[in-house]
Design an enzyme around this catalytic site. Structure first.
Site, short mmCIF file in Angstrom:
data_model
loop_
_atom_site.label_atom_id
_atom_site.label_comp_id
_atom_site.label_asym_id
_atom_site.label_seq_id
_atom_site.Cartn_x
_atom_site.Cartn_y
_atom_site.Cartn_z
N ASN A 1 -0.20 6.40 -8.85
CA ASN A 1 -0.40 6.90 -7.49
C ASN A 1 0.17 5.85 -6.54
O ASN A 1 -0.47 4.83 -6.27
CB ASN A 1 -1.91 7.11 -7.24
CG ASN A 1 -2.19 7.52 -5.81
OD1 ASN A 1 -1.28 7.86 -5.06
ND2 ASN A 1 -3.47 7.48 -5.43
N TRP A 2 1.37 6.11 -6.03
CA TRP A 2 2.05 5.11 -5.20
C TRP A 2 1.49 5.02 -3.79
O TRP A 2 1.85 4.13 -3.04
CB TRP A 2 3.54 5.44 -5.13
CG TRP A 2 4.32 5.07 -6.34
CD1 TRP A 2 3.84 4.61 -7.54
CD2 TRP A 2 5.74 5.10 -6.49
NE1 TRP A 2 4.86 4.37 -8.40
CE2 TRP A 2 6.05 4.67 -7.79
CE3 TRP A 2 6.79 5.47 -5.64
CZ2 TRP A 2 7.36 4.58 -8.26
CZ3 TRP A 2 8.08 5.39 -6.11
CH2 TRP A 2 8.37 4.94 -7.41
N LYS A 3 0.68 6.00 -3.41
CA LYS A 3 0.12 6.02 -2.05
C LYS A 3 1.25 5.94 -1.02
O LYS A 3 2.30 6.54 -1.25
CB LYS A 3 -0.92 4.91 -1.89
CG LYS A 3 -1.98 4.98 -3.01
CD LYS A 3 -3.13 4.05 -2.82
CE LYS A 3 -4.10 4.21 -3.99
NZ LYS A 3 -5.31 3.45 -3.86
N HIS B 1 -8.33 12.83 -3.34
CA HIS B 1 -8.43 11.38 -3.49
C HIS B 1 -9.38 10.82 -2.43
O HIS B 1 -9.42 11.33 -1.30
CB HIS B 1 -7.04 10.74 -3.36
CG HIS B 1 -7.05 9.30 -3.75
ND1 HIS B 1 -7.46 8.30 -2.90
CD2 HIS B 1 -6.73 8.69 -4.92
CE1 HIS B 1 -7.40 7.14 -3.53
NE2 HIS B 1 -6.95 7.35 -4.76
N GLU C 1 -9.22 8.38 -0.56
CA GLU C 1 -8.59 7.95 0.69
C GLU C 1 -8.34 9.14 1.61
O GLU C 1 -8.30 8.99 2.83
CB GLU C 1 -7.30 7.16 0.39
CG GLU C 1 -7.64 5.76 -0.10
CD GLU C 1 -6.60 5.13 -1.00
OE1 GLU C 1 -5.45 5.61 -1.03
OE2 GLU C 1 -6.94 4.14 -1.67
N GLU D 1 -13.08 8.13 -10.24
CA GLU D 1 -12.69 6.91 -9.54
C GLU D 1 -13.84 6.45 -8.64
O GLU D 1 -13.91 6.86 -7.47
CB GLU D 1 -11.47 7.15 -8.65
CG GLU D 1 -10.23 7.56 -9.38
CD GLU D 1 -8.99 7.20 -8.57
OE1 GLU D 1 -8.18 6.42 -9.07
OE2 GLU D 1 -8.86 7.68 -7.43
N GLY E 1 -9.00 -0.44 -4.97
CA GLY E 1 -8.34 -1.24 -3.93
C GLY E 1 -8.63 -2.73 -4.00
O GLY E 1 -9.48 -3.19 -4.77
N SER F 1 -8.76 -0.25 -9.87
CA SER F 1 -8.42 -1.62 -10.29
C SER F 1 -7.98 -1.72 -11.75
O SER F 1 -8.30 -2.70 -12.43
CB SER F 1 -9.59 -2.58 -10.03
OG SER F 1 -9.85 -2.67 -8.65
N GLY G 1 -3.31 2.68 -8.99
CA GLY G 1 -2.81 2.51 -7.63
C GLY G 1 -1.90 1.30 -7.53
O GLY G 1 -0.72 1.34 -7.91
P1 PGA Z 1 -6.19 0.85 -7.37
O1 PGA Z 1 -6.26 2.36 -6.79
O2 PGA Z 1 -5.64 0.94 -8.77
O3 PGA Z 1 -5.28 0.14 -6.43
O4 PGA Z 1 -7.60 0.31 -7.34
C1 PGA Z 1 -6.61 3.43 -7.61
C2 PGA Z 1 -6.53 4.71 -6.83
O5 PGA Z 1 -6.82 4.70 -5.62
O6 PGA Z 1 -6.18 5.76 -7.39
#
Ligand code: PGA
Length: 251
Positions: free
Chosen positions: A9-11, A92, A94, A162, A168, A209, A230
């Site tokens: 997930n590149w966001k 997600h 976010e 998650e 994050g 993470s 992420g």
């Molecule tokens: P992260 O994010 O691996 O940077 O903790 C995971 C995600 O938000 O899918």
């Protein structure tokens, strides 16, 4: 054992198409056979990659539930599919933080499944407590995010567990594999209560993470079907290292 899913997930990264292209080239050159790799770049970059023949699969980080009309800025599941996406991340945390409710998420899940996209529904509690309230929170979130989804139409449904406290840079890091295993069993039970036996075929992923140090333990001891990654997924060598460790291959 079926192939594990390793989803990037590149966001909102990277800043340019050139940089995205560089990362994709590195990832797609690697030969990873024991896992299915899925990259979800920003949707505006997608067509560039899916037009080439690649061993990778691609997905989007969101879709809208309507198929057409006056919805500025949105794109539908069918549009994503016609651009070459095979997967969609839905709900997600976010996006939920910007006001996406379980009700909206449920409509997106339905639309995405209808378009026959692998639909990665994200769920997870904000905090853990010692009384187990997080389990009721999780159950309600799963139930409400699946409302209206018929048991006859769950092919392609994938759950990404998650927990928010593990996601994050400012998080406490990934959860313990032992705790993950327990929670994944709980998620499986909630799905079973909802869909019956069919729930057994729904893959459960873990996200939060994940890195090359913890990936294998999370998969093996956590007993999950894949990972949603992420930060580490935007660094191609790190992402490949995670994918190799999931398959048990030496990096
Ligand atoms: P992260 O994010 O691996 O940077 O903790 C995971 C995600 O938000 O899918």
């Amino acid at each position: 054992m079926s192939k594990k899913l390793v989803v990037a997930n590149w966001k909102l990264n990277p800043s340019t198409l050139e940089e995205a292209d560089r990362i994709i080239k590195i990832i797609s050159r690697a030969k990873i056979t024991g896992a299915t790799l899925v990259v979800c770049p920003p949707a505006v970059f997608l067509g560039r990659f899916t037009s080439r023949k690649m061993s990778l699969s691609f997905g989007v980080q969101d879709i809208f539930y309507e198929t057409a009309g006056a919805f500025t800025g949105e794109y539908s599941a069918l549009m994503a599919k016609s651009t070459g996406a095979r997967f969609a991340i839905v709900g997600h945390s976010e996006r939920r933080a910007y006001g996406e409710t379980n009700k909206i998420v449920a409509k997106k899940v339905e639309a995405s499944l209808k378009a026959k996209l692998g639909t990665i529904l994200c769920v997870g509690e904000k905090e853990r407590d010692t009384h187990g309230h997080y389990l009721s929170y999780l159950k309600a979130q799963i139930d409400e995010s699946l409302e209206g989804v018929s048991k006859n139409h769950i092919d392609g449904l994938i759950i990404a567990y998650e927990p928010l406290w593990t996601i994050g840079e400012r998080s406490r890091g990934a959860m313990e594999a032992r705790d993950l295993h327990e929670t994944a069993l709980f998620v499986r039970k909630v799905l079973h209560d909802y869909f019956g036996k069919k729930a057994l075929s729904i893959p459960i992923l873990y996200g939060g993470s994940v890195d090359s140090e913890n990936a294998r333990t999370l998969i093996i001891d956590g007993q999950v079907d894949g990972l949603l990654i992420g930060r580490e997924s935007i660094k191609p060598e790190h992402f490949l290292k995670i994918a190799r460790s999931v398959t048990g291959a030496k990096s």
